[in-house]
Design a protein around this motif. Structure first.
Motif, PDB file in Angstrom:
ATOM      1  N   THR B 277       0.858  -1.190   0.000  1.00  0.00           N
ATOM      2  CA  THR B 277       0.000   0.000   0.000  1.00  0.00           C
ATOM      3  C   THR B 277       0.893   1.238   0.000  1.00  0.00           C
ATOM      4  O   THR B 277       1.647   1.448   0.961  1.00  0.00           O
ATOM      5  CB  THR B 277      -0.897   0.015   1.257  1.00  0.00           C
ATOM      6  N   PRO B 278       0.821   2.060  -1.075  1.00  0.00           N
ATOM      7  CA  PRO B 278       1.749   3.190  -1.182  1.00  0.00           C
ATOM      8  C   PRO B 278       1.753   4.064   0.073  1.00  0.00           C
ATOM      9  O   PRO B 278       0.699   4.485   0.554  1.00  0.00           O
ATOM     10  CB  PRO B 278       1.217   3.968  -2.401  1.00  0.00           C
ATOM     11  N   GLY B 279       2.933   4.289   0.620  1.00  0.00           N
ATOM     12  CA  GLY B 279       3.080   5.190   1.760  1.00  0.00           C
ATOM     13  C   GLY B 279       2.904   4.549   3.118  1.00  0.00           C
ATOM     14  O   GLY B 279       3.453   5.049   4.115  1.00  0.00           O
ATOM     15  N   LEU B 280       2.153   3.451   3.198  1.00  0.00           N
ATOM     16  CA  LEU B 280       1.803   2.899   4.509  1.00  0.00           C
ATOM     17  C   LEU B 280       3.021   2.311   5.234  1.00  0.00           C
ATOM     18  O   LEU B 280       3.166   2.466   6.458  1.00  0.00           O
ATOM     19  CB  LEU B 280       0.694   1.854   4.362  1.00  0.00           C
ATOM     20  N   ALA B 281       3.890   1.641   4.474  1.00  0.00           N
ATOM     21  CA  ALA B 281       5.065   1.018   5.081  1.00  0.00           C
ATOM     22  C   ALA B 281       5.937   2.068   5.768  1.00  0.00           C
ATOM     23  O   ALA B 281       6.378   1.874   6.915  1.00  0.00           O
ATOM     24  CB  ALA B 281       5.868   0.266   4.028  1.00  0.00           C
ATOM     25  N   ASP B 282       6.162   3.181   5.076  1.00  0.00           N
ATOM     26  CA  ASP B 282       6.979   4.246   5.658  1.00  0.00           C
ATOM     27  C   ASP B 282       6.309   4.829   6.897  1.00  0.00           C
ATOM     28  O   ASP B 282       6.940   5.019   7.942  1.00  0.00           O
ATOM     29  CB  ASP B 282       7.191   5.382   4.640  1.00  0.00           C
ATOM     30  N   GLN B 283       4.999   5.081   6.739  1.00  0.00           N
ATOM     31  CA  GLN B 283       4.246   5.702   7.822  1.00  0.00           C
ATOM     32  C   GLN B 283       4.300   4.864   9.108  1.00  0.00           C
ATOM     33  O   GLN B 283       4.405   5.383  10.206  1.00  0.00           O
ATOM     34  CB  GLN B 283       2.801   5.819   7.330  1.00  0.00           C
ATOM     35  N   LEU B 294       4.067 -10.699  13.935  1.00  0.00           N
ATOM     36  CA  LEU B 294       3.157 -10.332  15.025  1.00  0.00           C
ATOM     37  C   LEU B 294       3.308  -8.870  15.414  1.00  0.00           C
ATOM     38  O   LEU B 294       2.314  -8.160  15.569  1.00  0.00           O
ATOM     39  CB  LEU B 294       3.408 -11.207  16.254  1.00  0.00           C
ATOM     40  N   SER B 295       4.548  -8.403  15.568  1.00  0.00           N
ATOM     41  CA  SER B 295       4.736  -6.998  15.962  1.00  0.00           C
ATOM     42  C   SER B 295       4.351  -6.053  14.840  1.00  0.00           C
ATOM     43  O   SER B 295       3.747  -5.003  15.075  1.00  0.00           O
ATOM     44  CB  SER B 295       6.195  -6.686  16.331  1.00  0.00           C
ATOM     45  N   GLU B 296       4.710  -6.425  13.610  1.00  0.00           N
ATOM     46  CA  GLU B 296       4.381  -5.540  12.489  1.00  0.00           C
ATOM     47  C   GLU B 296       2.850  -5.465  12.317  1.00  0.00           C
ATOM     48  O   GLU B 296       2.291  -4.404  12.085  1.00  0.00           O
ATOM     49  CB  GLU B 296       5.042  -6.055  11.202  1.00  0.00           C
ATOM     50  N   PHE B 297       2.211  -6.629  12.461  1.00  0.00           N
ATOM     51  CA  PHE B 297       0.755  -6.667  12.368  1.00  0.00           C
ATOM     52  C   PHE B 297       0.132  -5.823  13.488  1.00  0.00           C
ATOM     53  O   PHE B 297      -0.849  -5.099  13.267  1.00  0.00           O
ATOM     54  CB  PHE B 297       0.263  -8.117  12.463  1.00  0.00           C
ATOM     55  N   ALA B 298       0.717  -5.914  14.670  1.00  0.00           N
ATOM     56  CA  ALA B 298       0.188  -5.140  15.810  1.00  0.00           C
ATOM     57  C   ALA B 298       0.268  -3.639  15.518  1.00  0.00           C
ATOM     58  O   ALA B 298      -0.628  -2.875  15.904  1.00  0.00           O
ATOM     59  CB  ALA B 298       0.958  -5.488  17.082  1.00  0.00           C
ATOM     60  N   ARG B 299       1.320  -3.212  14.807  1.00  0.00           N
ATOM     61  CA  ARG B 299       1.437  -1.782  14.473  1.00  0.00           C
ATOM     62  C   ARG B 299       0.342  -1.371  13.482  1.00  0.00           C
ATOM     63  O   ARG B 299      -0.234  -0.291  13.579  1.00  0.00           O
ATOM     64  CB  ARG B 299       2.819  -1.474  13.903  1.00  0.00           C
ATOM     65  N   ILE B 300       0.058  -2.276  12.529  1.00  0.00           N
ATOM     66  CA  ILE B 300      -1.017  -1.972  11.560  1.00  0.00           C
ATOM     67  C   ILE B 300      -2.369  -1.907  12.287  1.00  0.00           C
ATOM     68  O   ILE B 300      -3.189  -1.017  12.055  1.00  0.00           O
ATOM     69  CB  ILE B 300      -1.043  -3.040  10.438  1.00  0.00           C
ATOM     70  N   ALA B 301      -2.588  -2.870  13.193  1.00  0.00           N
ATOM     71  CA  ALA B 301      -3.848  -2.904  13.941  1.00  0.00           C
ATOM     72  C   ALA B 301      -4.006  -1.652  14.805  1.00  0.00           C
ATOM     73  O   ALA B 301      -5.089  -1.057  14.872  1.00  0.00           O
ATOM     74  CB  ALA B 301      -3.899  -4.161  14.813  1.00  0.00           C
ATOM     75  N   ALA B 302      -2.901  -1.237  15.429  1.00  0.00           N
ATOM     76  CA  ALA B 302      -2.958  -0.033  16.266  1.00  0.00           C
ATOM     77  C   ALA B 302      -3.307   1.185  15.409  1.00  0.00           C
ATOM     78  O   ALA B 302      -4.118   2.031  15.812  1.00  0.00           O
ATOM     79  CB  ALA B 302      -1.616   0.165  16.977  1.00  0.00           C
ATOM     80  N   ALA B 303      -2.718   1.262  14.216  1.00  0.00           N
ATOM     81  CA  ALA B 303      -3.017   2.377  13.310  1.00  0.00           C
ATOM     82  C   ALA B 303      -4.493   2.341  12.894  1.00  0.00           C
ATOM     83  O   ALA B 303      -5.157   3.378  12.807  1.00  0.00           O
ATOM     84  CB  ALA B 303      -2.101   2.323  12.095  1.00  0.00           C
ATOM     85  N   ALA B 304      -5.002   1.127  12.636  1.00  0.00           N
ATOM     86  CA  ALA B 304      -6.417   0.985  12.267  1.00  0.00           C
ATOM     87  C   ALA B 304      -7.309   1.473  13.403  1.00  0.00           C
ATOM     88  O   ALA B 304      -8.274   2.214  13.180  1.00  0.00           O
ATOM     89  CB  ALA B 304      -6.734  -0.474  11.944  1.00  0.00           C
ATOM     90  N   ASN B 305      -6.976   1.076  14.624  1.00  0.00           N
ATOM     91  CA  ASN B 305      -7.756   1.525  15.783  1.00  0.00           C
ATOM     92  C   ASN B 305      -7.704   3.037  15.950  1.00  0.00           C
ATOM     93  O   ASN B 305      -8.661   3.652  16.409  1.00  0.00           O
ATOM     94  CB  ASN B 305      -7.223   0.863  17.064  1.00  0.00           C
ATOM     95  N   ALA B 306      -6.544   3.620  15.537  1.00  0.00           N
ATOM     96  CA  ALA B 306      -6.358   5.070  15.707  1.00  0.00           C
ATOM     97  C   ALA B 306      -6.960   5.861  14.555  1.00  0.00           C
ATOM     98  O   ALA B 306      -6.856   7.087  14.520  1.00  0.00           O
ATOM     99  CB  ALA B 306      -4.874   5.376  15.848  1.00  0.00           C
ATOM    100  N   ASP B 310      -6.071   3.617   5.557  1.00  0.00           N
ATOM    101  CA  ASP B 310      -5.454   2.498   4.834  1.00  0.00           C
ATOM    102  C   ASP B 310      -5.317   1.273   5.734  1.00  0.00           C
ATOM    103  O   ASP B 310      -5.604   0.139   5.327  1.00  0.00           O
ATOM    104  CB  ASP B 310      -4.063   2.901   4.316  1.00  0.00           C
ATOM    105  N   ALA B 311      -4.838   1.510   6.941  1.00  0.00           N
ATOM    106  CA  ALA B 311      -4.657   0.391   7.885  1.00  0.00           C
ATOM    107  C   ALA B 311      -6.008  -0.224   8.222  1.00  0.00           C
ATOM    108  O   ALA B 311      -6.166  -1.448   8.266  1.00  0.00           O
ATOM    109  CB  ALA B 311      -3.962   0.885   9.153  1.00  0.00           C
ATOM    110  N   ARG B 312      -7.000   0.631   8.413  1.00  0.00           N
ATOM    111  CA  ARG B 312      -8.333   0.116   8.752  1.00  0.00           C
ATOM    112  C   ARG B 312      -8.898  -0.722   7.606  1.00  0.00           C
ATOM    113  O   ARG B 312      -9.500  -1.771   7.827  1.00  0.00           O
ATOM    114  CB  ARG B 312      -9.270   1.279   9.091  1.00  0.00           C
TER     115      ARG B 312
END
Lengths: 433, 433
Positions: B277-283, B294-306, B310-312
């Motif tokens: 997803t353009p930009g998401l990896a850097d963000q 697990l940790s990388e997924f947790a960061r995506i999930a946290a971003a989705a919750n916030a 894109d993460a959502r």
């Protein structure tokens, strides 16, 4: 609180002993004690009861193991009968089986098509009565009727929870109404679950097996048997394999799901695919407006068997789709055997068996733990009806007697109709199982 | 022949009584008789045995129903303990629970990553010993260790049938080896099956429920519990939901199947989608070469919750794919409840719960028969480890004692190692269950 276990119940003991005699065909009292873990006096008492009721008879003597040769016991197959009725739109089958699960009479006829239940049930009853008369079976010895059809069902109330094939069927008390017309107990069950347990009772399935049955008539259903009993789930609406998704992005199905197996692999889907194949419809004289998918599918299957490349391609494609779903149920239920049953497998069994076996061998998750065999049903097209009759025998003779009087063999099932009027509203109730 | 039923066994009676006391928390002898269907003298004898062994204690008096107020009984939670060890590549959890299933100690640490078993098992043993010492739990009161991990497994031999994460793991006797290092019995089981039964033992699940657990850590697994017992299938390799196909035309998976759920919805898949997803990896500072999904997924999930759109979108897409598979297991096992357990649900539970509930409500075949609830696990990330400990309690205290001496409570399980050397060749044997 868990359900009360009825430890040491005399009736449960009788059921265990009767099932052991059935499974062994002939067996001595000593062998019964060894197989059951019950004490010799308990075995003797149960056998005496069963002989008094005429369910078990002596059958000569076995081989001596040193002392006096033991007396062998066997079922008295003519002591009881049951009837299996397969209710289907395109093909109905009725069978009468004896206590040993052997078929003593059979009839089949075109299905109930678009008939409403008010018309279909008297029509079925006429056939049942005709078959009982023709076979000269004493009605006092008939335990009841196993009426089997597709799901979803409210098995305890004896009704279908689907408006198929017409709206009148939804919530109509099919089992209580048929019981009323016939004047004998009727239990409703799922056709595929029936086919699965029928295979166990009369087939060659290892009693310790965890196996599945895929049943294909007009629709596709499934049943799983664990150690000789149908896997039920919370409301007896389990193993609905025809309506699991094999394509998360697939089209919506009238059932509410998307990408359902039935719409890729079922007879109606194959007929539709054949109509879309240039030239094939004319060649096989398929009717674009037809609704008897079973006969049209049978013509395609026959052409595939005879070497027609287009027809073979369609049947093989259907088999691959079924293979995908077979892998799913194998990986979920951890099956060691899959039985293919019903009229639509009966017409192209070897193509289906070969390709489903290939998919299961290649793709099942736990294939390194144990092999999984794919076999045709011993009852073929009759599997559901035979299974319906077997379910009556099994429920009456071996299990599910918690509410019966201890020591009494109930020959009559409580009419299912009585539960119908006391149901709580659909959206609030849970169906105890 | 069916397996021998051990009717009326004194030990089985003890197990039933103990489980009723556990489920009720406090209960009188009269209530035990009513709930179990056992006679008052049988109950009295079983309770006397359990009290002699220190497993059950008296707990004051209940309300009078006219006569003398009845004495209440309860478990003595400190009488026995068990240890649950979750073996995972990216996160391990170890718990000690008491007889009541309450957690008395816990530790978690980074997973065993790419360690071979020769290194990973001593590493786990060090953590187990450290936790037992820290909690000052008497080792004589520890029934054993439930080691839980992904499948496929040979549960009886205590080994994994997969070369994950490295080739050395395939066929390595993990349970016997850990038992040897620790000097205590170790049983191997599936992490998702453990999570499922843990929910029953310590959670609020209705004992009559047929429910499923979807367990998501690095991989996705499943477990089904029927009336308080794990559904096993033919070799305890059931409910492998991560490797059922949700797309018959999907890509091949290393497991041999195609279109597997895990490759669409699992943490590694979501991380891969985020990297695309353009930009998401850097963000989110995702590492394109990372393996700690697990940790990388947790960061995506946290971003989705916030509120990151894109993460959502990615988490919602994962939830819809899981919803498709949840519908499949619900329609096949006829579940009335789905529990979401494990670390990857713990980080974005409400999104998953909401969307999976929507899919189940809309698409399950028998939704007219009964509702199906989707709930988070009460044990969250620890569900598998807690379940591993509970499986030891359950197998030692309530079921599976057919081979034990009647009337004796076995405090030590037979070492799983002894079965390892007598296995028949992989391709010929069937694993009895």
């Amino acid at each position: 609180m868990p359900t009360s276990p009825v430890w040491g119940s005399r009736l449960k003991t009788r059921g265990v002993v009767l099932d052991l005699i059935r499974a062994a065909r002939t067996i001595s009292r000593v062998e019964l004690a060894a197989s059951s873990g019950l004490t010799p006096p308990t075995i003797s008492e149960a056998v005496r009861d069963l002989m008094t009721d005429g369910l078990v008879v002596e059958a000569g003597r076995g081989a001596s193991t040193g002392g006096k040769p033991p007396t062998l016991l066997q079922l008295n197959p003519n002591a009881r009968y049951s009837v299996g009725v397969q209710l289907e739109r395109n093909a109905c089958v009725i069978v009468i089986v004896d206590l040993a699960g052997r078929q003593v009479a059979r009839t089949s006829f075109r299905g109930t098509a678009q008939m409403p239940p008010q018309q279909a049930l008297p029509f079925l009853a006429t056939h049942v009565n005709g078959l009982l008369d023709a076979a000269a079976v004493d009605r006092d010895r008939v335990l009841g009727v196993g009426l089997v059809s597709y799901g979803p069902q409210d098995r305890h109330a004896g009704l279908l929870l689907t408006p198929q094939p017409t709206d009148e069927w939804f919530d109509y008390p099919v089992a209580p109404r048929l019981a009323e017309i016939l004047g004998m107990p009727v239990v409703l069950d799922n056709d595929a679950a029936a086919a699965a347990i029928g295979e166990y009772w009369i087939g060659t399935v290892d009693p310790r097996s965890t196996y599945g049955c895929i049943y294909m008539a007009t629709g596709i259903g499934g049943g799983v048997v664990v150690a000789g009993e149908v896997y039920r789930g919370s409301s007896s609406n389990s193993v609905e394999i025809g309506h699991i998704s094999i394509d998360v992005h697939g089209d919506e199905c009238p059932c509410g799901n998307r990408g359902c197996l039935e719409n890729y692999a079922g007879p109606a889907a194959v007929v539709r695919q054949a109509l879309d194949t240039p030239g094939l419809a004319d060649q096989l004289v398929l009717d674009p407006a037809g609704t008897d998918f079973l006969s049209e599918f049978a013509r395609i299957a026959a052409a595939a068997n005879a070497g027609n490349a287009d027809a073979r391609h369609l049947i093989e494609q259907s088999a691959r789709y079924l293979g995908c779903a077979a892998v799913t149920i194998t990986s979920l239920f951890d099956l060691d055997l899959i039985v293919l049953a019903g009229p639509s497998f009966a017409v192209a069994g070897s193509i289906y068996q070969t390709l489903i076996q290939q998919e299961v061998d290649r793709r099942t998750f736990a294939r390194r733990a144990h092999p999984v065999r794919v076999v045709p049903s011993v009852s073929g097209s009759d599997a559901a009806a035979v299974g319906g009759a077997v379910l009556v025998l099994q429920s009456e003779l071996t299990v599910g007697h918690a509410h019966a009087e201890d020591g009494m063999l109930p020959v009559r099932i409580t009419s299912a109709g009585s539960t119908s009027s006391t149901r709580s509203p659909r959206d609030q109730r849970s169906i105890p199982e």
